[in-house]
Scaffold this motif. Structure first.
Motif, PDB file in Angstrom:
ATOM      1  N   GLY A 321      43.535  47.995  27.926  1.00 19.75           N
ATOM      2  CA  GLY A 321      42.762  48.660  29.097  1.00 19.75           C
ATOM      3  C   GLY A 321      42.071  49.461  28.167  1.00 19.75           C
ATOM      4  O   GLY A 321      42.356  49.675  26.980  1.00 19.75           O
ATOM      5  N   ASP A 322      40.352  49.423  28.801  1.00 17.26           N
ATOM      6  CA  ASP A 322      39.088  49.783  28.258  1.00 17.26           C
ATOM      7  C   ASP A 322      39.782  51.368  27.647  1.00 17.26           C
ATOM      8  O   ASP A 322      38.987  51.729  27.103  1.00 17.26           O
ATOM      9  N   ALA A 323      40.306  52.366  28.380  1.00 15.24           N
ATOM     10  CA  ALA A 323      40.535  53.375  28.390  1.00 15.24           C
ATOM     11  C   ALA A 323      41.297  54.412  26.969  1.00 15.24           C
ATOM     12  O   ALA A 323      41.767  55.501  26.620  1.00 15.24           O
ATOM     13  N   ASN A 324      41.895  53.253  26.749  1.00 11.82           N
ATOM     14  CA  ASN A 324      42.793  53.590  25.371  1.00 11.82           C
ATOM     15  C   ASN A 324      42.713  53.470  24.099  1.00 11.82           C
ATOM     16  O   ASN A 324      41.334  53.336  23.870  1.00 11.82           O
ATOM     17  N   LEU A 325      43.797  54.466  23.905  1.00  4.28           N
ATOM     18  CA  LEU A 325      43.011  54.790  21.523  1.00  4.28           C
ATOM     19  C   LEU A 325      42.569  54.132  20.986  1.00  4.28           C
ATOM     20  O   LEU A 325      41.731  53.673  20.271  1.00  4.28           O
ATOM     21  N   LEU A 326      43.742  53.024  20.910  1.00  2.00           N
ATOM     22  CA  LEU A 326      43.463  51.757  19.745  1.00  2.00           C
ATOM     23  C   LEU A 326      42.114  51.157  20.682  1.00  2.00           C
ATOM     24  O   LEU A 326      41.254  50.663  19.630  1.00  2.00           O
ATOM     25  N   VAL A 327      41.567  50.841  21.568  1.00  2.00           N
ATOM     26  CA  VAL A 327      40.237  50.414  21.756  1.00  2.00           C
ATOM     27  C   VAL A 327      38.920  51.471  21.496  1.00  2.00           C
ATOM     28  O   VAL A 327      38.358  50.628  21.273  1.00  2.00           O
ATOM     29  N   TRP A 328      39.271  52.430  22.049  1.00  2.00           N
ATOM     30  CA  TRP A 328      38.000  53.620  21.870  1.00  2.00           C
ATOM     31  C   TRP A 328      38.401  53.524  19.626  1.00  2.00           C
ATOM     32  O   TRP A 328      36.834  53.256  19.268  1.00  2.00           O
ATOM     33  N   ARG A 329      38.885  53.411  19.234  1.00  2.00           N
ATOM     34  CA  ARG A 329      38.913  53.364  17.555  1.00  2.00           C
ATOM     35  C   ARG A 329      38.434  52.444  17.799  1.00  2.00           C
ATOM     36  O   ARG A 329      37.765  51.798  16.817  1.00  2.00           O
ATOM     37  N   SER A 330      38.814  50.612  17.702  1.00  2.00           N
ATOM     38  CA  SER A 330      38.448  49.611  17.067  1.00  2.00           C
ATOM     39  C   SER A 330      37.147  49.507  17.792  1.00  2.00           C
ATOM     40  O   SER A 330      36.176  49.110  16.989  1.00  2.00           O
ATOM     41  N   HIS A 331      36.666  50.075  18.919  1.00  2.00           N
ATOM     42  CA  HIS A 331      35.089  50.522  19.010  1.00  2.00           C
ATOM     43  C   HIS A 331      34.289  51.601  18.100  1.00  2.00           C
ATOM     44  O   HIS A 331      33.606  51.003  17.622  1.00  2.00           O
ATOM     45  N   ASP A 551      38.667  38.474  34.236  1.00  2.00           N
ATOM     46  CA  ASP A 551      38.023  39.757  34.235  1.00  2.00           C
ATOM     47  C   ASP A 551      38.039  41.001  35.733  1.00  2.00           C
ATOM     48  O   ASP A 551      37.339  42.231  35.534  1.00  2.00           O
ATOM     49  N   CYS A 552      38.717  40.739  36.592  1.00  2.00           N
ATOM     50  CA  CYS A 552      38.307  40.731  38.064  1.00  2.00           C
ATOM     51  C   CYS A 552      38.765  42.865  37.757  1.00  2.00           C
ATOM     52  O   CYS A 552      38.383  43.666  38.125  1.00  2.00           O
ATOM     53  N   GLU A 553      40.497  43.521  36.831  1.00  2.00           N
ATOM     54  CA  GLU A 553      40.119  44.465  36.864  1.00  2.00           C
ATOM     55  C   GLU A 553      39.303  45.315  35.861  1.00  2.00           C
ATOM     56  O   GLU A 553      39.598  46.615  36.127  1.00  2.00           O
ATOM     57  N   TRP A 554      38.436  45.048  35.298  1.00  2.00           N
ATOM     58  CA  TRP A 554      37.559  45.470  34.551  1.00  2.00           C
ATOM     59  C   TRP A 554      36.115  45.744  35.257  1.00  2.00           C
ATOM     60  O   TRP A 554      35.912  46.556  35.674  1.00  2.00           O
ATOM     61  N   LEU A 555      36.610  44.289  36.586  1.00  2.00           N
ATOM     62  CA  LEU A 555      34.825  44.370  36.783  1.00  2.00           C
ATOM     63  C   LEU A 555      34.873  45.347  38.403  1.00  2.00           C
ATOM     64  O   LEU A 555      34.197  46.242  38.968  1.00  2.00           O
ATOM     65  N   VAL A 556      36.029  45.480  38.434  1.00  2.00           N
ATOM     66  CA  VAL A 556      36.322  46.251  40.087  1.00  2.00           C
ATOM     67  C   VAL A 556      36.708  48.067  39.952  1.00  2.00           C
ATOM     68  O   VAL A 556      36.251  49.073  40.721  1.00  2.00           O
ATOM     69  N   CYS A 615      44.151  50.309  39.289  1.00  2.00           N
ATOM     70  CA  CYS A 615      43.279  49.685  40.006  1.00  2.00           C
ATOM     71  C   CYS A 615      44.586  50.593  40.844  1.00  2.00           C
ATOM     72  O   CYS A 615      44.474  50.356  42.658  1.00  2.00           O
ATOM     73  N   SER A 616      46.051  50.363  40.642  1.00  2.00           N
ATOM     74  CA  SER A 616      46.957  51.127  41.866  1.00  2.00           C
ATOM     75  C   SER A 616      46.237  52.231  42.117  1.00  2.00           C
ATOM     76  O   SER A 616      46.313  52.362  43.365  1.00  2.00           O
ATOM     77  N   ASP A 617      46.325  53.047  41.646  1.00  2.00           N
ATOM     78  CA  ASP A 617      45.724  54.631  41.415  1.00  2.00           C
ATOM     79  C   ASP A 617      44.976  54.661  42.745  1.00  2.00           C
ATOM     80  O   ASP A 617      44.941  55.042  43.448  1.00  2.00           O
ATOM     81  N   ALA A 618      43.931  53.876  42.927  1.00  2.00           N
ATOM     82  CA  ALA A 618      42.550  53.226  43.583  1.00  2.00           C
ATOM     83  C   ALA A 618      42.993  53.324  44.753  1.00  2.00           C
ATOM     84  O   ALA A 618      42.635  53.363  45.675  1.00  2.00           O
ATOM     85  N   LYS A 619      43.719  52.118  44.106  1.00  2.00           N
ATOM     86  CA  LYS A 619      44.479  51.418  46.316  1.00  2.00           C
ATOM     87  C   LYS A 619      44.430  51.963  46.728  1.00  2.00           C
ATOM     88  O   LYS A 619      44.355  51.829  47.914  1.00  2.00           O
ATOM     89  N   SER A 620      45.915  53.332  46.232  1.00  2.00           N
ATOM     90  CA  SER A 620      46.119  53.892  47.753  1.00  2.00           C
ATOM     91  C   SER A 620      45.612  55.211  47.974  1.00  2.00           C
ATOM     92  O   SER A 620      46.190  54.970  49.293  1.00  2.00           O
ATOM     93  N   VAL A 621      44.728  55.297  46.954  1.00  2.00           N
ATOM     94  CA  VAL A 621      44.050  56.710  47.354  1.00  2.00           C
ATOM     95  C   VAL A 621      42.462  55.594  48.898  1.00  2.00           C
ATOM     96  O   VAL A 621      42.763  56.496  49.609  1.00  2.00           O
ATOM     97  N   ILE A 622      41.666  54.421  48.809  1.00  2.00           N
ATOM     98  CA  ILE A 622      41.813  54.292  49.327  1.00  2.00           C
ATOM     99  C   ILE A 622      42.407  53.633  50.694  1.00  2.00           C
ATOM    100  O   ILE A 622      42.441  53.688  52.052  1.00  2.00           O
TER     101      ILE A 622
END
Length: 676
Positions: A321-331, A551-556, A615-622
């Motif tokens: 996932g994009d918000a993970n620390l591993l991604v942030w360190r790699s970036h 790419d759907c999970e990131w796009l959404v 995505c699951s949390d957002a779906k629940s709220v909507i």
């Protein structure tokens, strides 16, 4: 004792330190020990005088029976090595030794050496000016202990080499529009040269001894400094092709190899993930990361390594996932390598001086700059790179084929560009997308300074000017980039063209989304502009999800969910029954339909995929908003009531501009990755 050949080991003085070349020694200047010509002598055009002399000393004797690798691939080194052809793979026995730079990469105007360079120029008269972005890859590595491959390095190398598919399977690379760019023609040539040169090593029975032999060859090649100043594409590519194969190119090929034959790439976004997909993706990710780690062991840094670093970030985002620390360190590591190499500080030059290396550097910088703004959009963290400290101009809008052609063909294409650098062919190239994204990202950076800065206060007038500039900027894009809603139903529009237009449109709408949010925050009158932008974002993202499911999970999460939050607010605190929107599409009924479709797509995203929990949390709220909205209507003839909402149950996100419903926190499609 003289040493002026690229294959000669570095001379060591009696005190154990590397010997400076004779001109630097006489001037008492720091020498970077590059062979055959040090960087300082190269700048002063003193190639013939650059010799290394040590009286009564001996070069250190290696513990390994293998000869040392040649430490330079510069043009001068090529001339001096003409009498020493490269040995065949069956006879080469390179020595493995991790390098370390004698100089700390790019050094800007405030660095200590810049002051001394000015003093030196006054002492010695006019000299060739030092470029802002010095090619640090010419700096020779300091040879430390002359050891054979360590067990750790050996295991890393063997893992990568055992994962490489056979020639039959590996010769076919899996490319996707938008995910390859300028690297595609490189990989197409590299994969052929790899199997042609080392076919004996990739047979069905791969012995450990043979793979260790190949690992030593590749490690030795990777330890050779890499020139990113070549003007001839063939000369530049020869540094990592065939017998000069490096770990950088093995890593890049790992992006496009099908490690598991006949794999359904879209399987991960369906209800189940097959074991074959998991295995193929894991091998690709492992090879990519191991190759990058090996590059860090042996390479001083270069354009290929930077591209490899960026792709590691993308693959990690697909996994965790994009918000993970591993991604942030790699970036962060990619940005660090970018600035270390000085690719952020390239000077504007005449178009007639365009070269393959110069354009690749520009593309890498602007791609990473745009990617950095995407990461900030998603996470709300401060950007790791800023345009105020960068001078690299936009890349020229030429095709990849032209970029790697001869100089005459490149110059003809350059002459056909308009005054702003866009192509006049009416086509969308990789450089076209990079230019458009970077221009939009530059305006987004200004918005982030306002939104994320502690002391930045923007007036409504300032924001209105930003809005006008955003609209004007996008209107000046070439016609080929302008999105027409009818394109979605026009079979004559190529998928790649549609994807590029749609993505640029979404990027533009996201900037407008941020601007409208800031305007309302600063007390600007709500005229329904934010609702309109949000409606468009959701409307345009939904068909994209069907076309690019990988790419759907990131796009959404990047586009549809933040905009969906505004639509949810309209349902809970309705205004349309009092003041109908000037856009006839925006009605309460249509909003409910769009949110219902959004829920369906969110339900489609696998909960164990990257960002799947968000995505699951957002779906629940909507879903709760829709249920409460529809169940509360006592009569279709009565105006909708303002609904009560339990705000204690909202999601916890952290980016204020994307926090549309107090529940949004967080490459380049179509591709395998989220941040392309």
């Amino acid at each position: 004792m003289y040493a002026n050949n690229a294959s000669t080991p570095l001379l060591i003085r009696r005190n154990g330190r590397p010997q400076a070349c004779d001109p630097c020694r006489k001037r008492k200047l720091a020498c970077d020990h590059a062979q055959p010509v040090c960087t300082r002598c190269k700048r002063r055009k003193q190639d013939e005088s650059c010799v290394y002399i040590v009286s009564g000393s001996k070069t250190p004797v290696s513990n390994s029976p293998l000869p040392s690798p040649a430490p330079s691939t510069s043009s001068a080194a090529t001339r001096r090595r003409n009498s020493h052809p490269i040995q065949s793979p069956s006879t080469v026995r390179p020595e493995i030794q991790p390098p370390s730079l004698t100089r700390p990469g790019y050094l800007g105007p405030t660095s200590y050496c810049d002051i001394y360079e000015d003093s030196l120029s006054l002492l010695q008269g006019p000299e060739t000016s030092t470029p802002q972005s010095e090619d640090v890859s010419h700096h020779a590595p300091v040879r430390g202990s002359q050891n054979v491959m360590s067990p750790r390095i050996r295991d890393m190398c063997l893992t990568v080499l055992r994962n490489i598919p056979s020639a039959t399977q590996g010769s076919m690379l899996r490319f996707k529009h938008g995910s390859d760019g300028w690297i595609r023609p490189i990989c197409e040539r590299a994969v052929k040269s790899l199997y042609d040169t080392f076919k004996d090593y990739f047979s069905a029975s791969r012995s450990t001894a043979k793979l260790e032999e190949l690992a030593q060859i590749i490690c030795s090649n990777t330890s050779r400094p890499f020139s990113d100043e070549e003007t001839d594409p063939q000369q530049w590519a020869s540094q990592f092709m065939g017998e000069n194969t490096r770990w950088e190119i093995i890593g890049l090929l790992s992006i496009f190899w099908d490690f598991v034959p006949d794999l359904d790439i879209a399987a991960i976004w369906k209800g189940k993930r097959s074991a074959e997909f998991d295995r193929g993706f894991s091998i690709s990710r492992e090879n990519l990361q191991l190759c990058f780690d090996l590059c860090k062991e042996f390479s001083a840094g270069n354009s290929l390594m930077l591209y490899l670093s960026q792709r590691c970030t993308v693959v990690h985002s697909m996994f965790v996932g994009d918000a993970n620390l591993l991604v942030w360190r790699s970036h962060a590591e990619s940005i660090s390598l970018l600035t270390f190499l000085g690719f952020h500080a390239l000077e504007e030059r005449s178009r007639h001086q365009a070269s393959v290396c110069g354009e690749i550097k520009k593309r890498l910088f602007h791609h990473l700059f745009s990617m950095g703004m995407v990461v900030v959009s998603f996470t709300g963290r401060p950007p790791l790179i800023a345009s105020r400290y960068s001078s690299t101009p936009l890349p020229l809008d030429v095709s990849d084929d032209v970029l790697f052609s001869d100089h005459e063909t490149l110059m003809k294409a350059v002459e056909r560009l308009d005054e702003r650098g866009w192509n006049t062919d009416g086509k969308i190239y990789a450089a076209t997308r990079i230019r458009a994204r970077s221009i939009i990202a530059a305006i987004r950076e200004e918005l982030f300074e306002i939104a994320l800065g502690n002391q930045q206060v923007a007036t409504v007038e300032t924001l209105l000017k930003l809005r006008a500039r955003q609209l004007q900027t996008v209107s000046e894009f070439p016609d080929c980039l302008h999105f027409d809603p009818t394109d979605l139903e026009n079979p004559e529009v190529p998928v790649g063209t549609l994807a590029s237009r749609l993505f640029v449109k979404l990027e533009h709408l996201q900037n407008m989304f941020f601007i409208e949010r800031l305007l309302l925050r600063n007390g600007h009158e709500d005229k329904g502009d934010l609702l309109k932008v949000s409606y468009e974002l959701v409307t345009l993202t939904l068909p994209w999800l069907a076309a690019f499911r990988n790419d759907c999970e990131w796009l959404v999460m990047a586009y549809a969910v933040p905009a969906g939050g505004i639509l949810c607010l309209e349902l809970l605190r309705p205004t349309l029954h009092v003041r109908p929107h000037n856009d006839p599409r925006i009605t309460r009924s249509n909003i409910i339909q769009k949110l219902s479709l959004l829920v369906a797509y969110l339900n489609w995203v696998s909960p164990w995929g990257p960002n799947g929990d968000l995505c699951s949390d957002a779906k629940s709220v909507i879903q709760r908003v829709l249920d409460q909205t529809l169940n509360a209507a006592s009569s279709v003839y009565e105006p909708p009531a303002i609904l009560e909402w339990d705000f204690s149950t909202q999601l916890d996100f952290n980016f204020d501009l994307l926090d549309t419903f107090d529940w949004n926190r967080p490459d380049f499609p179509p591709s395998q990755q989220s941040n392309q």
